[in-house]
Each structure stands twice: as C-alpha cells, then as structure tokens.
Design an enzyme around this catalytic site. Sequence first.
Site, PDB file in Angstrom:
ATOM      1  N   HIS A  83       0.870  -1.170   0.000  1.00  0.00           N
ATOM      2  CA  HIS A  83       0.000   0.000   0.000  1.00  0.00           C
ATOM      3  C   HIS A  83       0.913   1.228   0.000  1.00  0.00           C
ATOM      4  O   HIS A  83       1.730   1.398   0.912  1.00  0.00           O
ATOM      5  CB  HIS A  83      -0.927  -0.013   1.213  1.00  0.00           C
ATOM      6  CG  HIS A  83      -1.911  -1.130   1.180  1.00  0.00           C
ATOM      7  ND1 HIS A  83      -2.260  -1.875   2.294  1.00  0.00           N
ATOM      8  CD2 HIS A  83      -2.638  -1.644   0.146  1.00  0.00           C
ATOM      9  CE1 HIS A  83      -3.154  -2.786   1.956  1.00  0.00           C
ATOM     10  NE2 HIS A  83      -3.396  -2.670   0.658  1.00  0.00           N
ATOM     11  N   HIS A 213       3.307  -3.753   6.465  1.00  0.00           N
ATOM     12  CA  HIS A 213       2.226  -2.786   6.298  1.00  0.00           C
ATOM     13  C   HIS A 213       2.294  -1.725   7.399  1.00  0.00           C
ATOM     14  O   HIS A 213       3.213  -1.705   8.224  1.00  0.00           O
ATOM     15  CB  HIS A 213       0.873  -3.488   6.354  1.00  0.00           C
ATOM     16  CG  HIS A 213       0.562  -4.330   5.152  1.00  0.00           C
ATOM     17  ND1 HIS A 213      -0.327  -3.948   4.180  1.00  0.00           N
ATOM     18  CD2 HIS A 213       1.025  -5.545   4.771  1.00  0.00           C
ATOM     19  CE1 HIS A 213      -0.404  -4.884   3.246  1.00  0.00           C
ATOM     20  NE2 HIS A 213       0.407  -5.875   3.590  1.00  0.00           N
ATOM     21  N   GLU A 284       1.817  -5.507  10.611  1.00  0.00           N
ATOM     22  CA  GLU A 284       1.387  -4.108  10.703  1.00  0.00           C
ATOM     23  C   GLU A 284       2.314  -3.430  11.703  1.00  0.00           C
ATOM     24  O   GLU A 284       2.324  -3.766  12.885  1.00  0.00           O
ATOM     25  CB  GLU A 284      -0.063  -4.035  11.164  1.00  0.00           C
ATOM     26  CG  GLU A 284      -1.058  -4.689  10.228  1.00  0.00           C
ATOM     27  CD  GLU A 284      -1.441  -3.815   9.043  1.00  0.00           C
ATOM     28  OE1 GLU A 284      -1.062  -2.620   9.037  1.00  0.00           O
ATOM     29  OE2 GLU A 284      -2.118  -4.319   8.125  1.00  0.00           O
TER      30      GLU A 284
END
Length: 360
Positions: A83, A213, A284
């Site tokens: 992303h 992420h 994450e």
Amino acid sequence: MYRILFLCFVVSVSSKFAWKHHNNEELPVVLEEVHQKCPNITRVYALTEPSVRNVPLYVIELSDSPGFHQPYKPEVKYVGNIHGNEVLGRELLLGLADYLCEQYNNNDRHIRALIHNTRIHLLPAMNPDGWQLSTDAGGQDYLIGRNNNHSVDLNRNFPDLDAITFEFERQGISHNNHLLRDVTRLAAPLEPETRAVMRWMMSIPFVLSAALHGGDLVANYPYDESRSGAPVSEYSASPDDDTFSSYNFGVQGGVTNGAAWYSLKGGMQDFNYLATNAFEITLELGCDKYPLEKDLEKEWHRNKDALIAYIWKAHTGVKGIVTDDSGFIQNAVISVVNITGPVPKPIRHDVTTGTYFIIN
C-alpha cells in the site's frame, strides 16, 4: 527471468545510510550503494514488470552466492510498501539491507552466519506509484496512495485461492496446496505489480516471507479470508494453525488469525500459502502509516532485532533433498505429521520439492 540492471549511478562506497524518506529515484541508488559496499554477497535486480507508471520493482538479494539457489539454504523474502501510503516498511528494508552489509563487513559472526546459510530477498517498494501519489499529497491522508495507479488495491488483486480451498473442503476433497493451476477465472485482471510479484514467488522456492504494512500494530497469519465468504470477523484456521499461532511466530498479544481480525479476499499472504511452499505473515508496523522522517531511525531500532530474528525462523524445521537413483526429484509431494501432541496428527497441507509455474 529477471532484467539485468546496469545502474549508471555515481555512488560513494563509504556513504552512510541516511534515515529519510527515499523517493523512487533514490531507492535504487541506495541499493546500488549497498551492492558496491558488499559486491560479493549482494545482487540488485528488477522484477519482470515495472509499475503502471513504469517504475521498476527493485529487489536486493543477500547471500554468499548471489543469483543462485543452493540446497539446504532456505529462501526468504520481505515485501514492503504494498500500500503506497504505508511507507515504514519501505525504509526499514532499505535500512536492513545496509545494516546486513555493514555488519557482514564488520565480521559480525551472527550476521555472517545468517547470510552464509540463507538467501534473503528484500523488495522495499511493491507500489512505487502509490508512494508517489501519497507523498505528493503530503503523506498524511489515510487513503490517498493506498492503491496503485489503476486505483487497484494490490493486496486484494491476487487470485482468490481461499475460495478454491474452501470449496474443495465442502466437497470433501483434500487439496489445499499449489492451487494456482486450479484457477479457471480471475475476479479481476491482474495488475502489472501483482503479476510481477507472482512470477517472482513462483520462480524462487521461498519458504518464509513477511509483508510489511502500516496502520495498526499487529501480526496476522493465514487464513485471511473467512470460510463463509462474508466480510466479517471469523476465525479461519489453516492446517498449519498450530505453527502460525505458536511461539514460532509470536507470543500472546498482538498476534491474530487474519480473518479473525477482518476478512479479505485476494490477499498476498494467503496466495503465498496456497500457491507456494512459503509461510507468509502480515506485519502491521504501527498506527502511523507515514511516520515523520525524524522518527524513522527510532522505528528502525524498535524493529531491527525482530526483522533479523524472523529470517532465522527459516532454519526451524527439516531440510533435505528428495532423490532416487536418477537424482533429484522435482515436484515430489511431502506430507508432514505433527508428533508433538499425545496423538500424531497429519498436517493437511503438503509441500513439494522444486516446483515451477510460469504466469503469462
């Protein structure tokens, strides 16, 4: 399989790594600087396709024989910036490449052993176009730059192998590995970044992987998709759930089954697990998707030891070669039984030797 790079950059072999947000032009320069400092243990290459905006997807490899798979030396990869607005993983992987090279040159026994016994591939930015869009917008929007330049979320763009697995389960068919050949149609066209990463995954026998992420602080493991298919929080155990949820991947707290957190289709994590031999988890790294430049070095010190320790996990388990009188057997199916409990329990997820599958 990969494009040979002739990077015409003027670099200083003694240059010190700078903790900053490296743009798409600076990223390959950093990788080439690392290569020049450690030419015998590194290789810089690009995946088979660039991004939508024609930015190459650069990888740096660290091993004692760059460019060659060696028996008994597991292949590991880290992928960052899937992303585009989640940027910490991008900088951590650039810093990791520099650190491994530096410590190798400093004769750090731990790092030298890791590189001599492992083939490590670092892809700092899978979505350089999204990074550019996010950065041009100031880097603080929670959504701008998340997708690629076709407005596609790359972590929803992989073939949905979970759906195939769950349908086989409903039919009583015990088949949940190397499923790419079972794909008859795609939910959406593959993006060039997705296609390039899929070719990469299928051409190198990776056994361990992690995707970096941002936006939360958690590690999650397969399956990412709920068995019901509903977009709900629903624990979705894989055959290797005991391994994924055990101390091999983390201690209690901050570790979750993916679908128990939230369900997603077409994710890279489950594609790795169901199309290849690689166990991938999603990391994450924090709630701030685009940390301030002044905080990057602090985040490096928070994550450095864990990033290195995770690579060592590739050496947990059994290594071997399957042969007969004619030599190495490709595509041999290996079934595993867990004998650590009171009753031996087959793990219904086979792995194979040296399988290769070309994505057109």
